[in-house]
Write an enzyme that holds these catalytic residues in place. Structure first.
Site, PDB file in Angstrom:
ATOM      1  N   GLU A   1       0.780  -1.077  -0.034  1.00 41.15           N
ATOM      2  CA  GLU A   1      -0.132   0.111  -0.035  1.00 41.15           C
ATOM      3  C   GLU A   1       0.741   1.369   0.007  1.00 41.15           C
ATOM      4  OE1 GLU A   1      -2.259   1.377   3.569  1.00 41.15           O
ATOM      5  OE2 GLU A   1      -3.922   0.529   2.393  1.00 41.15           O
TER       6      GLU A   1
ATOM      7  N   ASP B   1      -0.145  15.856  -7.367  1.00 46.81           N
ATOM      8  CA  ASP B   1       0.665  14.810  -7.558  1.00 46.81           C
ATOM      9  C   ASP B   1       1.596  15.295  -8.595  1.00 46.81           C
ATOM     10  OD1 ASP B   1      -0.294  13.362  -5.739  1.00 46.81           O
ATOM     11  OD2 ASP B   1      -0.504  11.513  -6.962  1.00 46.81           O
TER      12      ASP B   1
ATOM     13  N   ARG C   1      18.320  18.732  -8.347  1.00 50.73           N
ATOM     14  CA  ARG C   1      17.191  19.629  -8.470  1.00 50.73           C
ATOM     15  C   ARG C   1      16.886  20.226  -6.993  1.00 50.73           C
ATOM     16  NH1 ARG C   1      13.816  19.039 -13.086  1.00 50.73           N
ATOM     17  NH2 ARG C   1      14.319  17.099 -14.134  1.00 50.73           N
TER      18      ARG C   1
ATOM     19  N   HIS D   1      14.377  23.752  -3.058  1.00 44.85           N
ATOM     20  CA  HIS D   1      12.968  24.505  -3.316  1.00 44.85           C
ATOM     21  C   HIS D   1      12.174  24.628  -2.143  1.00 44.85           C
ATOM     22  CE1 HIS D   1      14.048  22.996  -7.710  1.00 44.85           C
ATOM     23  NE2 HIS D   1      14.838  24.090  -7.349  1.00 44.85           N
TER      24      HIS D   1
ATOM     25  N   LYS E   1       5.552  18.096   1.342  1.00 46.33           N
ATOM     26  CA  LYS E   1       5.572  17.070   0.193  1.00 46.33           C
ATOM     27  C   LYS E   1       5.997  15.596   0.835  1.00 46.33           C
ATOM     28  CE  LYS E   1       7.847  20.447  -2.775  1.00 46.33           C
ATOM     29  NZ  LYS E   1       9.116  20.832  -3.425  1.00 46.33           N
TER      30      LYS E   1
ATOM     31  N   HIS F   1      13.743  21.607   0.003  1.00 50.24           N
ATOM     32  CA  HIS F   1      13.820  20.348  -0.590  1.00 50.24           C
ATOM     33  C   HIS F   1      14.555  20.372  -1.896  1.00 50.24           C
ATOM     34  CE1 HIS F   1      12.041  16.950  -2.933  1.00 50.24           C
ATOM     35  NE2 HIS F   1      12.580  16.306  -1.746  1.00 50.24           N
TER      36      HIS F   1
ATOM     37  N   TYR G   1       6.068  13.143  -6.538  1.00 55.43           N
ATOM     38  CA  TYR G   1       5.739  13.655  -5.057  1.00 55.43           C
ATOM     39  C   TYR G   1       4.358  14.069  -4.737  1.00 55.43           C
ATOM     40  CZ  TYR G   1       7.321  17.744  -7.254  1.00 55.43           C
ATOM     41  OH  TYR G   1       7.644  18.804  -8.005  1.00 55.43           O
TER      42      TYR G   1
ATOM     43  N   GLU H   1       7.615  31.090  -5.087  1.00 59.16           N
ATOM     44  CA  GLU H   1       8.833  30.235  -5.218  1.00 59.16           C
ATOM     45  C   GLU H   1      10.086  30.768  -4.220  1.00 59.16           C
ATOM     46  OE1 GLU H   1      10.235  30.135  -9.026  1.00 59.16           O
ATOM     47  OE2 GLU H   1       9.190  28.546  -9.730  1.00 59.16           O
TER      48      GLU H   1
ATOM     49  N   LYS I   1      18.917  28.217 -13.444  1.00 58.47           N
ATOM     50  CA  LYS I   1      17.876  28.839 -12.339  1.00 58.47           C
ATOM     51  C   LYS I   1      18.338  28.382 -10.902  1.00 58.47           C
ATOM     52  CE  LYS I   1      12.991  29.046 -10.904  1.00 58.47           C
ATOM     53  NZ  LYS I   1      11.519  28.458 -11.357  1.00 58.47           N
ATOM     54  N   ASP I   2      18.641  27.040 -10.718  1.00 55.34           N
ATOM     55  CA  ASP I   2      18.951  26.705  -9.379  1.00 55.34           C
ATOM     56  C   ASP I   2      20.342  27.326  -9.037  1.00 55.34           C
ATOM     57  OD1 ASP I   2      16.639  25.347  -9.187  1.00 55.34           O
ATOM     58  OD2 ASP I   2      17.413  23.501  -9.413  1.00 55.34           O
TER      59      ASP I   2
END
Length: 186
Positions: free
Chosen positions: A28, A48, A59, A62, A72, A119, A132, A143, A169-170
């Site tokens: 499950e 989702d 990544r 954020h 999340k 995260h 997620y 953001e 961007k990151d």
């Protein structure tokens, strides 16, 4: 399912009970009742998301601010990642500290990151599918983020820095000391 707390209050690792036999396995992956009991309050997931990435893709880090902040519940359905949560709650005894969790298709673990944490993740396998659930809708104007390589955070991403693939961007995200008010207090 087994719930494992982490050193960061509210961040938990969820390990499902997996039933294996000669046909394969069954578990499950989510039950609202069991999940809410595990975290101690009701979380209503509304969105989702899924990403596909190749080895070395990093990544993050954020978060969403203000009324659009998100909790999340993350997991990997193909491959393996190193998942990272950083406490950005002003006044928290663990402010600026992080926790890492290896999530994989083999261990079936999930990681819950409540509001108030930045995260990110890096792909350790050749490819990975990362999924997620979020308890709030994405809002571009809300953001926020931190530079993944901030020396003050001292995160070991599990791969040499030269192997990390980070978006432009990151790469422009601020250091923790320069981030200003991130909108979270304890």
């Amino acid at each position: 399912m087994t719930i494992t707390p982490t050193p960061l209050q509210g961040c938990i690792i969820i390990t499902p009970r997996v039933f294996n036999d000669d046909r394969g396995y069954f578990f499950e992956s989510f039950s609202a009742k069991n999940f809410n009991n595990a975290v101690g309050y009701e979380v209503n997931f509304v969105q989702d998301n899924q990403s596909f990435s190749t080895k070395g893709v990093c990544r993050g880090l954020h978060f969403q601010k203000g009324e659009h902040a998100q909790s999340k519940l993350v997991r990997v359905t193909e491959g393996e990642v190193l998942d990272v949560a950083v406490d950005v709650r002003k006044g928290s005894p663990t402010f600026g500290q992080h926790v890492t969790v290896r999530l994989s298709a083999q261990n079936h673990q999930q990681f819950f990151i409540p509001k108030g944490f930045a995260h990110g993740f890096v792909v350790l396998s050749d490819t990975a599918v990362f999924q997620y659930k979020c308890d709030n809708y994405y809002n571009k104007a809300s953001e926020g983020g931190l530079l993944y390589s901030d020396p003050a955070l001292n995160i070991d991403w599990g791969l040499p820095a030269a192997e990390l693939l980070v978006s432009e961007k990151d790469l422009e995200l601020p250091l923790l000391k320069d981030a200003g008010d991130m909108g979270f207090t304890l």
